[in-house]
Every structure is written in C-alpha cells, then in structure tokens.
Design a protein around this motif. Structure first.
Motif, PDB file in Angstrom:
ATOM      1  N   GLU A 188       0.831  -1.203   0.000  1.00  0.00           N
ATOM      2  CA  GLU A 188       0.000   0.000   0.000  1.00  0.00           C
ATOM      3  C   GLU A 188       0.866   1.253   0.000  1.00  0.00           C
ATOM      4  O   GLU A 188       0.554   2.237  -0.700  1.00  0.00           O
ATOM      5  CB  GLU A 188      -0.913  -0.008   1.232  1.00  0.00           C
ATOM      6  N   GLU A 189       1.962   1.241   0.751  1.00  0.00           N
ATOM      7  CA  GLU A 189       2.866   2.386   0.779  1.00  0.00           C
ATOM      8  C   GLU A 189       3.495   2.606  -0.594  1.00  0.00           C
ATOM      9  O   GLU A 189       3.621   3.752  -1.062  1.00  0.00           O
ATOM     10  CB  GLU A 189       3.952   2.170   1.830  1.00  0.00           C
ATOM     11  N   ILE A 190       3.904   1.525  -1.243  1.00  0.00           N
ATOM     12  CA  ILE A 190       4.516   1.637  -2.568  1.00  0.00           C
ATOM     13  C   ILE A 190       3.490   2.104  -3.596  1.00  0.00           C
ATOM     14  O   ILE A 190       3.796   2.918  -4.482  1.00  0.00           O
ATOM     15  CB  ILE A 190       5.164   0.299  -2.966  1.00  0.00           C
ATOM     16  N   GLU A 191       2.271   1.612  -3.508  1.00  0.00           N
ATOM     17  CA  GLU A 191       1.202   2.066  -4.404  1.00  0.00           C
ATOM     18  C   GLU A 191       1.004   3.575  -4.275  1.00  0.00           C
ATOM     19  O   GLU A 191       0.909   4.289  -5.287  1.00  0.00           O
ATOM     20  CB  GLU A 191      -0.102   1.342  -4.072  1.00  0.00           C
ATOM     21  N   LEU A 213      -2.678  -4.379  -7.322  1.00  0.00           N
ATOM     22  CA  LEU A 213      -1.937  -3.128  -7.487  1.00  0.00           C
ATOM     23  C   LEU A 213      -2.013  -2.642  -8.926  1.00  0.00           C
ATOM     24  O   LEU A 213      -2.325  -1.470  -9.192  1.00  0.00           O
ATOM     25  CB  LEU A 213      -0.485  -3.338  -7.059  1.00  0.00           C
ATOM     26  N   VAL A 214      -1.749  -3.527  -9.871  1.00  0.00           N
ATOM     27  CA  VAL A 214      -1.743  -3.159 -11.290  1.00  0.00           C
ATOM     28  C   VAL A 214      -3.097  -2.618 -11.725  1.00  0.00           C
ATOM     29  O   VAL A 214      -3.194  -1.583 -12.400  1.00  0.00           O
ATOM     30  CB  VAL A 214      -1.339  -4.380 -12.148  1.00  0.00           C
ATOM     31  N   MET A 215      -4.171  -3.315 -11.344  1.00  0.00           N
ATOM     32  CA  MET A 215      -5.503  -2.912 -11.781  1.00  0.00           C
ATOM     33  C   MET A 215      -5.942  -1.585 -11.167  1.00  0.00           C
ATOM     34  O   MET A 215      -6.698  -0.831 -11.772  1.00  0.00           O
ATOM     35  CB  MET A 215      -6.517  -4.012 -11.440  1.00  0.00           C
ATOM     36  N   ARG A 216      -5.468  -1.293  -9.973  1.00  0.00           N
ATOM     37  CA  ARG A 216      -5.887  -0.057  -9.306  1.00  0.00           C
ATOM     38  C   ARG A 216      -5.215   1.182  -9.880  1.00  0.00           C
ATOM     39  O   ARG A 216      -5.829   2.251  -9.906  1.00  0.00           O
ATOM     40  CB  ARG A 216      -5.602  -0.139  -7.801  1.00  0.00           C
ATOM     41  N   ILE A 217      -3.962   1.068 -10.319  1.00  0.00           N
ATOM     42  CA  ILE A 217      -3.216   2.289 -10.630  1.00  0.00           C
ATOM     43  C   ILE A 217      -2.893   2.494 -12.101  1.00  0.00           C
ATOM     44  O   ILE A 217      -2.480   3.592 -12.484  1.00  0.00           O
ATOM     45  CB  ILE A 217      -1.894   2.350  -9.823  1.00  0.00           C
ATOM     46  N   SER A 218      -3.097   1.498 -12.950  1.00  0.00           N
ATOM     47  CA  SER A 218      -2.615   1.590 -14.333  1.00  0.00           C
ATOM     48  C   SER A 218      -3.558   2.368 -15.241  1.00  0.00           C
ATOM     49  O   SER A 218      -4.768   2.167 -15.216  1.00  0.00           O
ATOM     50  CB  SER A 218      -2.420   0.180 -14.921  1.00  0.00           C
TER      51      SER A 218
END
Length: 262
Positions: A188-191, A213-218
């Motif tokens: 979560e910190e890295i995201e 992670l990929v789906m949330r930020i890409s």
C-alpha cells in the motif's frame, strides 16, 4: 506528448526469442504496466529499454529522440531511470548516502576539486544531501536518513531504491516489481508512492505481478506471453480478455482483479 515509444523491438538468446517484435507507445504522465507469466520477457524488455541489452531489431524513442542501444548512464542523463527486480542497495552506506549516489550524474565532476575539498564541492555535497533528505521525506524515510541501509526492513528498502532513482531527476521511471516480497501494508505504501510520482508528472512504466496493485493504478496495461504481445488496453479490457485469463490471470486472478477495480 509521447514519453516513450518502443517499435518492433526484439532480442534472442541462442536462437530463443526472449522479446519478439514488441511495440507500444506511452504518453507523458501515464502509469503503464507490463504484465505476463514468469519467463514472458518482461525484465528482458526493461533491459532493452534501459540500455542493459542491445536489441537485435527495433527502436526505442524517448520524447521522440532515438535512444536505441544507448548506455544506461547516457539514458539517465536524458531522463530515463529504473529500479531492479533484485535490490541494488549499498547496505554499508547510510540511507541518505544511497540516495545521494543517484545525484552523481547531476553533479559537476572533477578529480582536483574533490581532492582539495574546494568550497564548490562542499556546497555541492550539502545540496545533494538536502535533496536526498527531501526525497526521503517524500517516501517517509527521512527519520532513518543516517541509519545504515542494512538496518531497514525490506519494504523500506524497496522505497529507498525508488528514492535513489528519483534522485536522478527522471522524466520516465521504470519500476521492476517494486512490490515483490512486500506485505500488504508495504504494498500500500509503494502504491501511494507510485501514484504520487505519476501525479508529479513523471511517466511510470511498471512490471508487477500483484494484480490488485496493477488494476488499481494503471492507465494502460500491456500483456506479454512468450516474448510477444498478447494484449494491450485499459484495466477492465485486460481483466476480461479471455486470452489473458487463459495465459496468465486464470479464473481466480481475474476475480481478484475485478475486486481490485471494485
């Protein structure tokens, strides 16, 4: 504006095509993720883009400049930096010193001024430390600045490597599995850090196996399989692509990705 363009790039090792005619275009400020099964060619592709490997065919352009095959230090000077899948940390140096290493190419260099510790060198070193502390504050590690890097937990080391890459003042940042081996809190910190980097105007190219992670930020996702492009698109299109589900996500992975988008 186009930040990074990869055109029909490829390389083979002993006749085996590790990357085969891969092309994509990334717009400035995007978060562009590259995913695929183990052995799909993701890190090899990063090595071609970042000058570690010389492509057999194809072209890499950085802000419309052909940079194909340039050495990594020359690419850094042009604004492209990266992290590595395996940590590349100087464990016997302090946290701040690790970040200061990243500023080396942005500093005036000369043997004599350093040997004589001229005032200009002293000022430069102070400025490098100030910048290192600013970056460490940005990633939540300023309180550990004078600790040895070896004393940091794993997730903090991942963020430290990102801070060192940022110290080169990149326009395009390649992150190779930044969340690998991290627990949910560290992920979560890295995201949060990746989002903040993109919001600051830096284009982020991400290789990562954590599909949540990929789906949330890409902004866009490029899927590799056996060195070739399998699909490219926004998260929803990739999550529901039957070929991607079959080759990589699987039913469980697709469900996890759907929950991440929800």
């Amino acid at each position: 504006m186009t930040a990074l363009q990869v055109s029909e790039i490829g390389i083979d090792f002993g006749g085996v095509k590790a990357v085969d005619s891969v092309s994509f275009t990334i717009e400035e400020g995007q978060i562009f993720s590259i995913i695929g099964p183990n052995g799909a060619g993701k890190t090899t592709l990063f090595n071609l883009i970042s000058g570690v490997y010389l492509p057999k065919v194809g072209r890499v352009a950085l802000f419309d400049e052909d940079v194909t095959g340039l050495a990594p230090n020359r690419l850094v000077a042009r604004g492209l930096s990266r992290t590595f899948q395996n940590l590349q940390i100087f464990f016997r140096m302090t946290v701040a010193e690790n970040v200061m290493v990243g500023r080396h190419l942005r500093e005036a260099r000369g043997v004599v001024p350093h040997l004589l510790s001229l005032p200009s060198v002293v000022r430069q070193n102070r400025e490098s430390r100030r910048e290192a502390l600013r970056l460490l504050e940005r990633i939540g590690l300023v309180g550990r600045a004078d600790d040895l890097a070896a004393n940091l937990p794993y997730g903090a080391l991942k963020r430290l490597e990102i801070a060192r890459a940022l110290a080169t003042e990149p326009k395009v940042l390649l992150l190779d599995e930044p969340a690998a081996g991290c627990n949910p809190r560290e992920t979560e910190e890295i995201e949060h850090q990746i989002k903040e980097i993109a919001d600051s105007g830096v284009t982020v190219v991400l290789v990562e196996h954590d599909m949540k992670l990929v789906m949330r930020i890409s902004d866009r996702i490029h899927v590799l399989d056996y060195g070739r492009t399998l699909a490219e698109g926004e998260a929803e299109a990739i999550r529901t692509n039957p070929e991607v589900i079959k080759a990589y996500l699987g039913t469980h992975g697709a469900e996890e990705a759907a929950r991440a988008r929800g």
